[in-house]
Structures are given as C-alpha cells and as structure tokens.
Design an enzyme around this catalytic site. Structure first.
Site, PDB file in Angstrom:
ATOM      1  N   TYR A  76      39.379  16.410  51.021  1.00 13.49           N
ATOM      2  CA  TYR A  76      38.541  16.959  49.951  1.00 13.49           C
ATOM      3  C   TYR A  76      37.476  17.875  50.539  1.00 13.49           C
ATOM      4  CZ  TYR A  76      36.252  17.420  45.497  1.00 13.49           C
ATOM      5  OH  TYR A  76      35.754  17.941  44.344  1.00 13.49           O
ATOM      6  N   PHE A 128      40.130  46.752  35.101  1.00 12.04           N
ATOM      7  CA  PHE A 128      41.271  45.850  35.159  1.00 12.04           C
ATOM      8  C   PHE A 128      41.028  44.779  34.097  1.00 12.04           C
ATOM      9  CE2 PHE A 128      43.938  42.339  36.387  1.00 12.04           C
ATOM     10  CZ  PHE A 128      45.152  42.993  36.372  1.00 12.04           C
ATOM     11  N   THR A 129      42.107  44.310  33.493  1.00 12.67           N
ATOM     12  CA  THR A 129      41.996  43.437  32.313  1.00 12.67           C
ATOM     13  C   THR A 129      41.078  42.234  32.538  1.00 12.67           C
ATOM     14  OG1 THR A 129      44.056  42.412  33.047  1.00 12.67           O
ATOM     15  CG2 THR A 129      44.231  44.093  31.333  1.00 12.67           C
ATOM     16  N   ASP A 219      36.889  45.245  44.633  1.00 11.58           N
ATOM     17  CA  ASP A 219      38.035  44.419  44.245  1.00 11.58           C
ATOM     18  C   ASP A 219      39.052  44.626  45.356  1.00 11.58           C
ATOM     19  OD1 ASP A 219      40.395  43.331  43.366  1.00 11.58           O
ATOM     20  OD2 ASP A 219      40.043  43.830  41.262  1.00 11.58           O
ATOM     21  N   LYS A 262      48.354  39.184  46.108  1.00  9.21           N
ATOM     22  CA  LYS A 262      48.962  40.508  46.335  1.00  9.21           C
ATOM     23  C   LYS A 262      49.002  40.798  47.835  1.00  9.21           C
ATOM     24  CE  LYS A 262      47.561  40.670  41.874  1.00  9.21           C
ATOM     25  NZ  LYS A 262      46.919  39.533  41.195  1.00  9.21           N
ATOM     26  N   ARG A 386      51.692  48.372  30.492  1.00  6.16           N
ATOM     27  CA  ARG A 386      50.307  48.656  30.883  1.00  6.16           C
ATOM     28  C   ARG A 386      49.860  49.848  30.043  1.00  6.16           C
ATOM     29  NH1 ARG A 386      47.878  44.606  33.832  1.00  6.16           N
ATOM     30  NH2 ARG A 386      48.371  43.963  31.737  1.00  6.16           N
ATOM     31  N   PHE A 453      47.823  40.829  25.669  1.00  4.48           N
ATOM     32  CA  PHE A 453      49.153  41.203  26.173  1.00  4.48           C
ATOM     33  C   PHE A 453      49.948  40.016  26.689  1.00  4.48           C
ATOM     34  CE2 PHE A 453      47.564  40.710  30.424  1.00  4.48           C
ATOM     35  CZ  PHE A 453      46.219  41.050  30.292  1.00  4.48           C
TER      36      PHE A 453
HETATM   37  C1  P71 Z   1      49.027  42.040  38.300  1.00  2.00           C
HETATM   38  C2  P71 Z   1      47.955  41.050  38.317  1.00  2.00           C
HETATM   39  C3  P71 Z   1      48.163  39.734  37.624  1.00  2.00           C
HETATM   40  C4  P71 Z   1      47.879  39.974  36.190  1.00  2.00           C
HETATM   41  C5  P71 Z   1      46.608  39.770  35.705  1.00  2.00           C
HETATM   42  C6  P71 Z   1      46.318  40.088  34.395  1.00  2.00           C
HETATM   43  C7  P71 Z   1      47.290  40.647  33.602  1.00  2.00           C
HETATM   44  C8  P71 Z   1      48.574  40.822  34.070  1.00  2.00           C
HETATM   45  C9  P71 Z   1      48.859  40.493  35.370  1.00  2.00           C
HETATM   46  C10 P71 Z   1      45.692  40.750  38.984  1.00  2.00           C
HETATM   47  C11 P71 Z   1      44.490  41.334  39.445  1.00  2.00           C
HETATM   48  C12 P71 Z   1      44.452  42.687  39.915  1.00  2.00           C
HETATM   49  C13 P71 Z   1      43.251  43.251  40.269  1.00  2.00           C
HETATM   50  C14 P71 Z   1      43.185  44.646  40.747  1.00  2.00           C
HETATM   51  C15 P71 Z   1      42.125  41.228  39.772  1.00  2.00           C
HETATM   52  C16 P71 Z   1      43.287  40.612  39.391  1.00  2.00           C
HETATM   53  C17 P71 Z   1      43.230  39.200  38.919  1.00  2.00           C
HETATM   54  N1  P71 Z   1      46.802  41.429  38.852  1.00  2.00           N
HETATM   55  N2  P71 Z   1      42.122  42.521  40.197  1.00  2.00           N
HETATM   56  O1  P71 Z   1      48.762  43.199  38.675  1.00  2.00           O
HETATM   57  O2  P71 Z   1      45.563  43.430  39.989  1.00  2.00           O
HETATM   58  O3  P71 Z   1      43.735  38.377  39.899  1.00  2.00           O
HETATM   59  O4  P71 Z   1      45.742  37.357  38.769  1.00  2.00           O
HETATM   60  O5  P71 Z   1      44.794  36.396  40.882  1.00  2.00           O
HETATM   61  O6  P71 Z   1      43.575  36.158  38.746  1.00  2.00           O
HETATM   62  O7  P71 Z   1      50.152  41.689  37.929  1.00  2.00           O
HETATM   63  P1  P71 Z   1      44.507  36.995  39.545  1.00  2.00           P
END
Ligand code: P71
Length: 462
Positions: A76, A128-129, A219, A262, A386, A453
């Site tokens: 932990y 970003f969303t 980011d 990523k 997108r 979405f």
């Molecule tokens: C991607 C994702 C995952 C995702 C998130 C939301 C909607 C659809 C798909 C996540 C990102 C990203 C950037 C630049 C923060 C996040 C959030 N991308 N910044 O592209 O691309 O990270 O998913 O680990 O929470 O499919 P998280």
C-alpha cells in the site's frame, strides 16, 4: 555514437506473442453497429477486426515490461516501483515532483482543482475533451490560442500545434494575467490531427509567460512523439536525441499532466508532475481523495514498473522512427488513393476529413460519426469521431459547437499492427469512398450530459 537508424521504418522488435483476430460477416457488423446506436464507443471489441478506436492503453508491451510486471511490489505504501518510476520521470521529463494517477484525466482533475479559481480563463493550443471538462468543472473557461493553420485540414504548416502568442496576449490584455492561472500546452495536439509545436514557439511562449508570470503546464501525453517531429523538422535538432529534446521541452515548462497510456506504452496509468513545492504539496493531499495514496495513485505497483520501462523504450530513436513511419505509410497510401486527410500526417493517427468525404451531409447530421459507422460496417475497422459530437454544446447557447474540423480518426496502436494491416485499412477506406454518395447522416436520439460522444446513441436518417 548513436545506433544507426535504418531508412525504412522497419519495426525495431520481433513478435513473441500474438493475439488472434476475429472476422465477421457484413450482416453481423450491420446488426452490431445498429445495436451500438451507431456509436463505435458502444460496440464490442469481439466484433472488431482492426481496432483503430484509439492509441490509448492499446500498445503492445515489451518482454521487459512484462518482466517488470512480475516485479510489482504491491505494498500500500512506499512501493519500490514508485521509486523506480520517480527516478525515470525525473531523468527523462526532469520535473522535481510527481504523483501517479490512474490515467490522464485523474491528473487533469488534480491540476484543475489546484490551479483554477472560478472565473479564470485557461488558454490552450486547442481543447482536449477531458482537459476542457476538468477546467470547466473547476469554474474556468477554456480559450483556444492555437495558430489558425491548426483549424485548416489542408494547411501543410509543419508546426500546427504552435501557440499564437498574439491570441494569448489578447486574452491576457482582456482578462488580466492574474485571471490566467496557467497556459495548457499539449504536445502533438490530438484534436488538430496529432500536430507538433516547435521548440522555437515554445521558447517564445516561455519568454512571454515569464514576463507575465503565467506558468506553462504541459499535456505530456504525446510529447515524446512531438520531440521526434522537432528532430525531423526543426533547424538545429537533427542530431539531437529524442531524450535531449524531451528534456529541453520539459525544462521550458512548469509541470505536466500525463496519460501514460499513449507515449509511455502501458495499458493504464498517468501522472501529474511539477516543480513548485506548494503545488506538489496540494497534489499529494488531493491525490489521496480521488486516486489513492501518493505512492500509488490508483495504480498497482506492477503498472508503475511497466510505465518506467515504457518511458525508457519510447524515448529511443528506433521506436519513434517505426512508430511514426508506420502512421506515415498508411497516410501516404490513403492520400495517394485520393482520400481527403489532414495534413501534415500526424504521429498517432490519420484523420479523415469527413466534410470533404461526405459534402452532402450537414454537420448537425454528424458526418464523421456516420462515416465511422460505415468503416465498421465495411470491414470491422473501428475508428473514432472527432467532430461535432466530440465538441459538444456551447455551455452558453446550448447549440452544437460545429467545430471547423469534422474528422474521423484512424488511430494506430503502438507496436500492434503490421504493414499488411495498413494495406487492408486503405482498401477498406477506398471501398467506402467509392460508395460515399449513398451514405446518409445520423440523428442523435440519446445525449448524455458529460462527454456525450462516449455514450450518445444515433439512428440512421433514411
Ligand atoms: C484518445 C484518448 C482517450 C480518450 C479520451 C477522451 C475521449 C476519447 C478518447 C486521452 C487524452 C489525450 C490528451 C491529449 C488527455 C487525455 C486523457 N486520449 N490528454 O486520444 O489524448 O487521458 O484517457 O488517460 O484519461 O483516444 P486518459
């Protein structure tokens, strides 16, 4: 001396384990996408042939990463893997402090709550969303300060991720620097098509922000890939290593949020990092509310070990040459076949311009969403909208945002698919293009309140 990087993008690894794919009939896929409300997020993975939904958490881990999983110290408190990861983040990203989080949005939540006060404005190089939603939930307003070229799918500008310093300055003049808690700077801007910022732009931004006392929060999700583009495209960087460039980027910023799913080649994980002692103290305090103790932040020990090793592998030239080479191979094939795609080709995905692909479908009939459904029906290739659905509604007017970019993202997982898969993808897209005149738009029949979405449902307009 640097190891020789071959001119082709041949993979710098060989395959030790494989996962068998399933293929379905057209009738099965039609039924599956109808049941999923024409939303690829609601389809089942078992019905997918080639999964281009996302590059997030879908990478293939190396044998060394899997070996690291066996070294998970599942304590932990004070797991050894936390200290390994801390050392790696400190060496490669260079920030003084970090807290692990379960993924990127966990880090965004912490950062937004710590830095944003209600009424603040947060400039960023495109939204970003999840990032924007956390800013809004903290009472802030996102303001887009990316260069205009980023909103033009046909512009070949090599650094479409750059910040327009004049746009930033206009905001600062309007609301005052004390209402701008930080600028949010994304590497390889996802929503712009995976487009990098240049080091020259970051240096200029750094100068501006220093003189106005505004921190730069990165980011870092795809910033190693951004470093590769700087090496390829920017004067003076051709002989600099990816690791050196990454450090130079981070040294010009004050902290970061990271989705390690990523660049860092893991299936789950993220972190928040910063240099400021007080911000770190607050992050350590908040992380226990939302994620877990500050030495695991929602992750298992093994996840942190895999991430530490993934960062080492991702920061090699061999990895990036193959990663970006594969995406470019697909993009060039599609472009040669006359498919309208966003230029320049980004690092993590090919973005198809749905406005040009389906000019007869109005944006409020969600052309990119409709096209993603068609790719699935055609050959079981799962992609992501997108565009208008992702952009959501303007909180003030309640209308769809109708963003300039209406795109379908063909996202390439790292180290997962082969060149033959890229060829199959091209063939499938071309087959859909041939019958594009018969493709109709969609009507939204269920709309969730947040990040619509993910779970929105649609019906085909006859
Ligand atoms: C991607 C994702 C995952 C995702 C998130 C939301 C909607 C659809 C798909 C996540 C990102 C990203 C950037 C630049 C923060 C996040 C959030 N991308 N910044 O592209 O691309 O990270 O998913 O680990 O929470 O499919 P998280």
């Amino acid at each position: 001396m640097e190891a020789e990087v071959k001119r082709t993008w041949a993979e710098p690894y060989k395959i030790k384990v494989v996962e068998l794919l399933t293929m379905t009939t057209r009738e099965e896929r039609e039924a599956a996408i109808r049941e999923a409300g024409y939303n690829t997020f609601l389809t089942r993975s078992k019905d997918v042939y080639i999964d281009l939904l996302t590059d997030s958490g879908t990478s293939a881990m190396s044998d060394k990463q899997w070996a690291g999983m066996m070294l998970g110290d599942e304590a932990y408190a004070g797991s050894e893997n936390f200290y390994h990861l801390e050392a790696v983040i400190n060496e490669y990203y260079g920030y003084k402090h970090f807290v692990p989080t379960h993924q990127g949005r966990g880090a965004e939540n912490l950062m937004s709550q710590i830095l944003i006060k209600p009424g603040d404005h947060i400039p960023g190089n495109m939204y970003f969303t999840t990032t924007r939603l956390h800013q809004e939930l903290a009472g802030g307003t996102f303001v887009d300060v990316i260069v205009d070229e980023a909103h033009d799918p046909d512009s070949a500008y090599p650094f479409k991720g750059n910040v327009d310093i004049d746009k930033l300055d206009r905001l600062v003049q309007k609301v005052g620097a004390d209402r701008v808690p930080y600028i949010s700077l994304e590497g390889n801007v996802n929503m712009a098509g995976g487009q990098p910022f240049s080091m020259a732009n970051l240096k200029e931004l750094h100068g501006y922000c220093c003189s106005h006392d505004i921190p730069i929060m990165l980011d870092a999700t795809r910033t190693i890939e951004n470093a590769w583009f700087i090496r390829e495209r920017e004067d003076g960087y051709a002989h600099r290593s990816v690791r050196e460039i990454l450090r130079e980027i981070c040294d010009l910023t004050d902290g970061c949020t990271m989705s390690a799913k990523k660049d860092a080649l893991v299936n789950i994980g993220g972190f928040f990092a910063c240099n400021d002692d007080e911000v770190f103290r607050k992050a350590q305090n908040l992380v226990v509310v939302y994620e877990g103790l500050h030495t695991y932040g929602g992750l298992a020990g093994r996840d942190m070990e895999a991430m530490a090793q993934g960062i080492r592998e991702a920061t090699t030239e061999e990895h990036q040459a193959a990663r970006i080479g594969q995406v470019r191979y697909l993009g060039e094939q599609l472009r040669n076949a006359g498919i309208p795609i966003v230029s320049p080709i980004g690092s993590h995905a090919i973005f198809i311009d749905a406005k040009q692909f389906l000019p007869h479908v109005d944006q409020d009939e969600y052309p990119a969403q409709a096209l993603a459904a068609e790719f699935f029906i055609e050959s079981g290739i799962r992609t992501m909208e997108r565009g208008n659905v992702s952009a959501g509604r303007d909180p003030e007017t309640g209308e769809n945002r109708r963003p300039p970019l209406e795109l379908v993202r063909l996202t390439i997982p790292r180290r997962v698919y082969t060149q033959a898969h890229m060829d199959v993808i091209t063939e499938s897209v071309v087959d859909v293009y041939k019958r594009r005149d018969q493709i109709h738009g969609l009507k939204m029949v269920y709309e969730p309140e947040y990040l619509r979405f993910f779970q929105a449902r649609f019906e085909q307009i006859p």
